[in-house]
Write an enzyme that holds these catalytic residues in place. Structure first.
Site, PDB file in Angstrom:
ATOM      1  N   ASP A  34       0.826  -1.208   0.000  1.00  0.00           N
ATOM      2  CA  ASP A  34       0.000   0.000   0.000  1.00  0.00           C
ATOM      3  C   ASP A  34       0.863   1.262   0.000  1.00  0.00           C
ATOM      4  OD1 ASP A  34      -2.286   1.507  -0.002  1.00  0.00           O
ATOM      5  OD2 ASP A  34      -2.720   1.234   2.131  1.00  0.00           O
ATOM      6  N   ASN A  36       1.457   3.346  -2.876  1.00  0.00           N
ATOM      7  CA  ASN A  36       2.088   3.739  -4.155  1.00  0.00           C
ATOM      8  C   ASN A  36       1.669   5.148  -4.561  1.00  0.00           C
ATOM      9  OD1 ASN A  36       3.049   1.153  -4.245  1.00  0.00           O
ATOM     10  ND2 ASN A  36       1.738   0.460  -5.908  1.00  0.00           N
ATOM     11  N   HIS A  51       3.095   3.221  -8.852  1.00  0.00           N
ATOM     12  CA  HIS A  51       2.899   1.799  -9.167  1.00  0.00           C
ATOM     13  C   HIS A  51       4.140   1.223  -9.862  1.00  0.00           C
ATOM     14  CE1 HIS A  51      -1.096   2.122  -7.709  1.00  0.00           C
ATOM     15  NE2 HIS A  51      -1.576   2.816  -8.726  1.00  0.00           N
ATOM     16  N   THR A  80     -10.468  -7.099  -5.846  1.00  0.00           N
ATOM     17  CA  THR A  80     -11.732  -7.067  -6.590  1.00  0.00           C
ATOM     18  C   THR A  80     -12.387  -5.685  -6.498  1.00  0.00           C
ATOM     19  OG1 THR A  80     -12.684  -8.100  -4.603  1.00  0.00           O
ATOM     20  CG2 THR A  80     -12.332  -9.534  -6.486  1.00  0.00           C
ATOM     21  N   GLU A  81     -11.936  -4.879  -5.558  1.00  0.00           N
ATOM     22  CA  GLU A  81     -12.475  -3.512  -5.401  1.00  0.00           C
ATOM     23  C   GLU A  81     -11.668  -2.476  -6.205  1.00  0.00           C
ATOM     24  OE1 GLU A  81     -12.134  -5.641  -2.624  1.00  0.00           O
ATOM     25  OE2 GLU A  81     -14.234  -6.072  -3.017  1.00  0.00           O
ATOM     26  N   TRP A  83     -11.142  -2.195  -9.226  1.00  0.00           N
ATOM     27  CA  TRP A  83     -11.755  -1.808 -10.511  1.00  0.00           C
ATOM     28  C   TRP A  83     -12.438  -0.454 -10.412  1.00  0.00           C
ATOM     29  CZ3 TRP A  83     -10.233  -4.748 -14.406  1.00  0.00           C
ATOM     30  CH2 TRP A  83      -9.948  -6.098 -14.175  1.00  0.00           C
ATOM     31  N   LEU A 145      11.345 -20.533  -3.853  1.00  0.00           N
ATOM     32  CA  LEU A 145      10.304 -19.637  -3.324  1.00  0.00           C
ATOM     33  C   LEU A 145       9.050 -19.677  -4.193  1.00  0.00           C
ATOM     34  CD1 LEU A 145       9.658 -17.014  -1.432  1.00  0.00           C
ATOM     35  CD2 LEU A 145      10.233 -15.766  -3.496  1.00  0.00           C
ATOM     36  N   ARG A 208      -5.377  -2.027   8.388  1.00  0.00           N
ATOM     37  CA  ARG A 208      -6.582  -2.822   8.136  1.00  0.00           C
ATOM     38  C   ARG A 208      -6.254  -3.941   7.155  1.00  0.00           C
ATOM     39  NH1 ARG A 208      -7.892   2.457   6.307  1.00  0.00           N
ATOM     40  NH2 ARG A 208      -7.280   2.645   4.116  1.00  0.00           N
ATOM     41  N   GLU A 221       0.503 -13.296  12.324  1.00  0.00           N
ATOM     42  CA  GLU A 221       1.044 -12.137  13.031  1.00  0.00           C
ATOM     43  C   GLU A 221       1.003 -10.955  12.072  1.00  0.00           C
ATOM     44  OE1 GLU A 221       1.895 -12.053  16.225  1.00  0.00           O
ATOM     45  OE2 GLU A 221       1.318 -14.153  16.374  1.00  0.00           O
TER      46      GLU A 221
END
Ligand code: FPP
Length: 255
Positions: A34, A36, A51, A80-81, A83, A145, A208, A221
């Site tokens: 978060d 960017n 971005h 999904t939000e 958009w 990985l 959040r 954690e």
């Protein structure tokens, strides 16, 4: 004797040592990338530059996670939000996997990284889907990985789809309600086959979950940093893991 990794964290004038124990590295780290847009805005730049630099941080985080011995790294690349954002920004974000993989796929292959993707692929533009499918196919036998992109992913949609599929199986008589266990649900989620994240990292100071891995994060954690995602580097990951190692995980029990 336990071998420890010692790293120096912080600005050069205020460096602090951090000790990481190699016997308690989180198996699965999930990241909400978060900040960017705010990173770009602070510099008077368009959001898409944020971005673009966020994409470079994905590379740094992947290399650092691999070096540390983390086995699964899940990155929340598009929800999904998302958009709901302006068309141009969505288009730019949808082009990023293609760009990232064009630049980085060979090195990821060299590093034995396996690329995976979870989310509703059908709604993605064909160029995004194609780039991801190619990366998944070309790395499917790699054993290092696991770099798992959450792309057009939403935790509530994932759970809703899982419930629908269970409901259909009950209706068809192939499943009894009492057969629904936590393991059955796990296996039908988009993350099926991956262990739950041990550690969730979120950048940019927001605290959040934002519809990310709602079921899987039950006992993860959580670690938050004020750094914006384009600033994220190995030091942040080391700090997060060092803090993770200081936590006592009780899973609702007693230690
Ligand atoms: C949140 O920051 C970030 C996103 C919605 C996109 C995350 C995508 C990347 C970091 C690049 C992904 C790269 C690959 C290879 C798929 P924001 O835009 O919400 O920032 P803000 O809260 O400051 O506005």
């Amino acid at each position: 004797m336990i071998k420890r990794v010692q790293a120096w964290l912080g600005r050069k004038d205020r460096q602090q040592p951090v000790e990481i124990s190699p016997d308690n590295i989180p198996l699965h780290v999930a990241v909400i990338m978060d900040g960017n847009g705010r990173w770009a805005k602070r510099r008077g730049l368009p959001r898409i530059v944020g971005h673009q630099n966020g994409m470079k941080a994905v590379k740094r985080a992947t290399i650092a996670a691999d070096e540390l011995g983390i086995k699964y790294l899940t990155m929340y690349a598009f929800s999904t939000e998302n958009w709901k954002r302006p068309k141009d920004e969505v288009e730019f974000l949808m082009r990023l996997p293609e760009e990232f993989l064009a630049i980085e796929l060979d090195e990821l292959i060299e590093k034995n990284v396996q690329v995976r993707v979870m989310g509703d692929a059908e709604a993605l533009p064909s160029y995004t889907r194609k780039a991801m499918e190619e990366a998944v196919a070309r790395t499917q036998n790699n054993t290092g990985l696991i770099l798992n992109f959450a792309l057009n992913y939403g935790g509530r949609k994932e759970i809703t789809d899982c419930m629908r599929s269970l409901g259909k199986d009950i209706e068809a008589g192939v499943l009894k309600p009492e057969d629904i266990t936590s393991e059955v649900i796990d296996s039908r989620l988009l993350s099926g086959g991956l262990p739950d994240p041990d550690l969730l990292i979120r950048t940019s100071g927001e605290m959040r979950i934002s519809n990310f891995m709602l079921w899987q994060l039950a006992y993860s954690e959580l670690w938050f940093t004020d750094a914006y995602w384009p600033e994220f580097n190995k030091e942040h990951l080391l700090q997060a893991v060092a803090e993770y190692q200081r936590r006592t995980r009780r899973y609702g029990g007693l230690k």
